[in-house]
Design a protein around this motif. Structure first.
Motif, mmCIF file in Angstrom:
data_model
loop_
_atom_site.group_PDB
_atom_site.id
_atom_site.type_symbol
_atom_site.label_atom_id
_atom_site.label_comp_id
_atom_site.label_asym_id
_atom_site.label_seq_id
_atom_site.Cartn_x
_atom_site.Cartn_y
_atom_site.Cartn_z
ATOM 1 N N GLY A 137 0.813 -1.211 0.000
ATOM 2 C CA GLY A 137 0.000 0.000 0.000
ATOM 3 C C GLY A 137 0.840 1.252 0.000
ATOM 4 O O GLY A 137 1.969 1.266 -0.502
ATOM 5 N N CYS A 138 0.283 2.316 0.579
ATOM 6 C CA CYS A 138 0.957 3.605 0.590
ATOM 7 C C CYS A 138 0.649 4.334 1.894
ATOM 8 O O CYS A 138 -0.321 4.010 2.591
ATOM 9 N N VAL A 153 0.053 9.469 9.094
ATOM 10 C CA VAL A 153 -1.260 10.109 9.095
ATOM 11 C C VAL A 153 -2.327 9.134 8.619
ATOM 12 O O VAL A 153 -3.336 8.912 9.284
ATOM 13 N N VAL A 154 -2.111 8.551 7.446
ATOM 14 C CA VAL A 154 -3.088 7.618 6.874
ATOM 15 C C VAL A 154 -2.356 6.629 5.975
ATOM 16 O O VAL A 154 -1.397 6.990 5.290
ATOM 17 N N GLN A 155 -2.810 5.369 6.008
ATOM 18 C CA GLN A 155 -2.282 4.331 5.135
ATOM 19 C C GLN A 155 -3.433 3.639 4.421
ATOM 20 O O GLN A 155 -4.480 3.384 5.023
ATOM 21 N N ALA A 156 -3.238 3.351 3.150
ATOM 22 C CA ALA A 156 -4.187 2.547 2.375
ATOM 23 C C ALA A 156 -3.546 1.194 2.108
ATOM 24 O O ALA A 156 -2.411 1.122 1.632
ATOM 25 N N VAL A 157 -4.285 0.127 2.420
ATOM 26 C CA VAL A 157 -3.778 -1.238 2.311
ATOM 27 C C VAL A 157 -4.505 -1.963 1.179
ATOM 28 O O VAL A 157 -5.738 -1.932 1.113
ATOM 29 N N ILE A 158 -3.730 -2.606 0.308
ATOM 30 C CA ILE A 158 -4.326 -3.423 -0.751
ATOM 31 C C ILE A 158 -3.727 -4.829 -0.692
ATOM 32 O O ILE A 158 -2.584 -4.998 -0.249
ATOM 33 N N PRO A 159 -4.474 -5.840 -1.131
ATOM 34 C CA PRO A 159 -3.902 -7.184 -1.180
ATOM 35 C C PRO A 159 -2.928 -7.309 -2.350
ATOM 36 O O PRO A 159 -3.128 -6.696 -3.400
ATOM 37 N N LEU A 169 1.430 -3.735 -9.447
ATOM 38 C CA LEU A 169 1.278 -3.336 -8.041
ATOM 39 C C LEU A 169 1.364 -1.814 -7.923
ATOM 40 O O LEU A 169 0.568 -1.186 -7.212
ATOM 41 N N ALA A 170 2.312 -1.233 -8.638
ATOM 42 C CA ALA A 170 2.477 0.222 -8.608
ATOM 43 C C ALA A 170 1.216 0.928 -9.096
ATOM 44 O O ALA A 170 0.787 1.940 -8.513
ATOM 45 N N GLN A 171 0.594 0.381 -10.155
ATOM 46 C CA GLN A 171 -0.617 1.011 -10.692
ATOM 47 C C GLN A 171 -1.739 1.008 -9.664
ATOM 48 O O GLN A 171 -2.448 2.014 -9.503
ATOM 49 N N ARG A 172 -1.900 -0.097 -8.955
ATOM 50 C CA ARG A 172 -2.980 -0.178 -7.963
ATOM 51 C C ARG A 172 -2.680 0.670 -6.737
ATOM 52 O O ARG A 172 -3.596 1.241 -6.137
ATOM 53 N N VAL A 173 -1.413 0.765 -6.383
ATOM 54 C CA VAL A 173 -1.032 1.637 -5.260
ATOM 55 C C VAL A 173 -1.270 3.107 -5.636
ATOM 56 O O VAL A 173 -1.735 3.899 -4.811
ATOM 57 N N GLY A 208 -2.625 6.073 15.759
ATOM 58 C CA GLY A 208 -1.774 4.951 16.152
ATOM 59 C C GLY A 208 -0.522 4.863 15.306
ATOM 60 O O GLY A 208 -0.253 5.699 14.439
ATOM 61 N N ALA A 209 0.236 3.798 15.543
ATOM 62 C CA ALA A 209 1.509 3.610 14.852
ATOM 63 C C ALA A 209 1.335 3.508 13.340
ATOM 64 O O ALA A 209 2.244 3.810 12.581
ATOM 65 N N SER A 210 0.151 3.088 12.887
ATOM 66 C CA SER A 210 -0.106 2.958 11.450
ATOM 67 C C SER A 210 -0.873 4.141 10.879
ATOM 68 O O SER A 210 -1.201 4.148 9.697
ATOM 69 N N GLY A 211 -1.187 5.136 11.715
ATOM 70 C CA GLY A 211 -2.035 6.220 11.247
ATOM 71 C C GLY A 211 -3.472 5.736 11.085
ATOM 72 O O GLY A 211 -3.860 4.696 11.614
ATOM 73 N N HIS A 212 -4.249 6.500 10.341
ATOM 74 C CA HIS A 212 -5.628 6.106 10.015
ATOM 75 C C HIS A 212 -5.552 5.053 8.916
ATOM 76 O O HIS A 212 -5.000 5.307 7.847
ATOM 77 N N LEU A 213 -6.082 3.871 9.161
ATOM 78 C CA LEU A 213 -5.900 2.738 8.254
ATOM 79 C C LEU A 213 -7.149 2.537 7.384
ATOM 80 O O LEU A 213 -8.256 2.484 7.880
ATOM 81 N N ILE A 214 -6.925 2.448 6.075
ATOM 82 C CA ILE A 214 -8.004 2.189 5.117
ATOM 83 C C ILE A 214 -7.682 0.874 4.400
ATOM 84 O O ILE A 214 -6.634 0.775 3.747
ATOM 85 N N ARG A 215 -8.551 -0.084 4.508
ATOM 86 C CA ARG A 215 -8.319 -1.381 3.841
ATOM 87 C C ARG A 215 -9.208 -1.497 2.603
ATOM 88 O O ARG A 215 -10.363 -1.108 2.612
ATOM 89 N N ASN A 216 -8.630 -2.062 1.551
ATOM 90 C CA ASN A 216 -9.343 -2.183 0.284
ATOM 91 C C ASN A 216 -9.481 -3.658 -0.094
ATOM 92 O O ASN A 216 -8.627 -4.450 0.220
#
Length: 216
Positions: A137-138, A153-159, A169-173, A208-216
């Motif tokens: 993710g990013c 601050v914020v992280q977006a997580v992708i499988p 992977l870069a395109q989806r990130v 938290g340590a991961s910031g605001h977490l967004i899962r996709n």
């Protein structure tokens, strides 16, 4: 618009994150105003994107300076002409000096294409694949003197998909970057996001340590 937050964006390349920021300011209710876009490369396509959007542009070639500190001092002078409340790094391929980071402490954001603290630096997608990671993710973070090490601050997580390449992977990130960076910048502009002594705060609450977490 009252309480507009003037932002200066620094970039070195094509400026896809800049474009996402520009697009996000066109909603009509955005408190963000991009005051200027500055690049260390006069041929960076991001400058064209800014110009097309009617945003002031400047270029400052780092090769014309005796070392990082001299360039950063000139860059500070140039940025401060626009009196921004926030400075946003959007693919600015320069390691910043301690003086620069301290000058903008608490008002300097960066986006990084990994789930920090994993894979600081370059080639993040390749490294995630080589490690066999299930997720990637990013991350948006406040910039400190530690490279890619400031409070998250914020992280977006992708499988990570079975047949992913570094390019796929870069395109989806990138898609996720274009969602979370404007979000974080807006939080700052609205006064919701601040940097405290213990880390990043959103609505007064320590992230938290991961910031605001967004899962996709």
């Amino acid at each position: 618009m009252p309480n507009t937050c003037d932002v200066v964006v620094l970039l070195s390349g094509t400026g896809s994150n800049l474009q996402a920021l520009i697009d996000s300011t066109r909603t009509g209710d955005s408190p963000v105003r991009i005051a200027a876009v500055i690049s260390n490369r006069a041929d960076a396509y991001g400058l064209q994107r800014a110009s097309d959007a009617g945003i002031a542009t400047r270029s400052l070639d780092h090769k014309g300076f005796e070392g990082r500190e001299a360039f950063d001092a000139a860059l500070i002078e140039l940025i401060d002409e626009f009196n921004p409340k926030l400075v946003v790094l959007a693919g600015f391929m320069r390691i910043l000096s301690a003086d620069f980071v301290r000058h903008y402490q608490g008002r300097l954001l960066n986006i990084h294409p990994s789930l920090l603290p994993k894979y600081k630096g370059l080639h993040t997608h390749q490294r995630a694949l080589e490690a066999g990671d299930a997720e990637h993710g990013c991350s948006v973070h406040f910039v400190t003197e530690e490279l890619d090490g400031g409070p998250l601050v914020v992280q977006a997580v992708i499988p990570v998909e079975l047949h992913d390449s570094p390019q796929s992977l870069a395109q989806r990130v990138h898609v996720q970057e274009h969602l979370i960076y404007p979000m974080a910048v807006r939080w700052f502009a609205e006064g919701r996001l601040t940097l405290g002594e213990q880390g990043a705060l959103l609505d007064g609450q320590l992230l938290g340590a991961s910031g605001h977490l967004i899962r996709n």
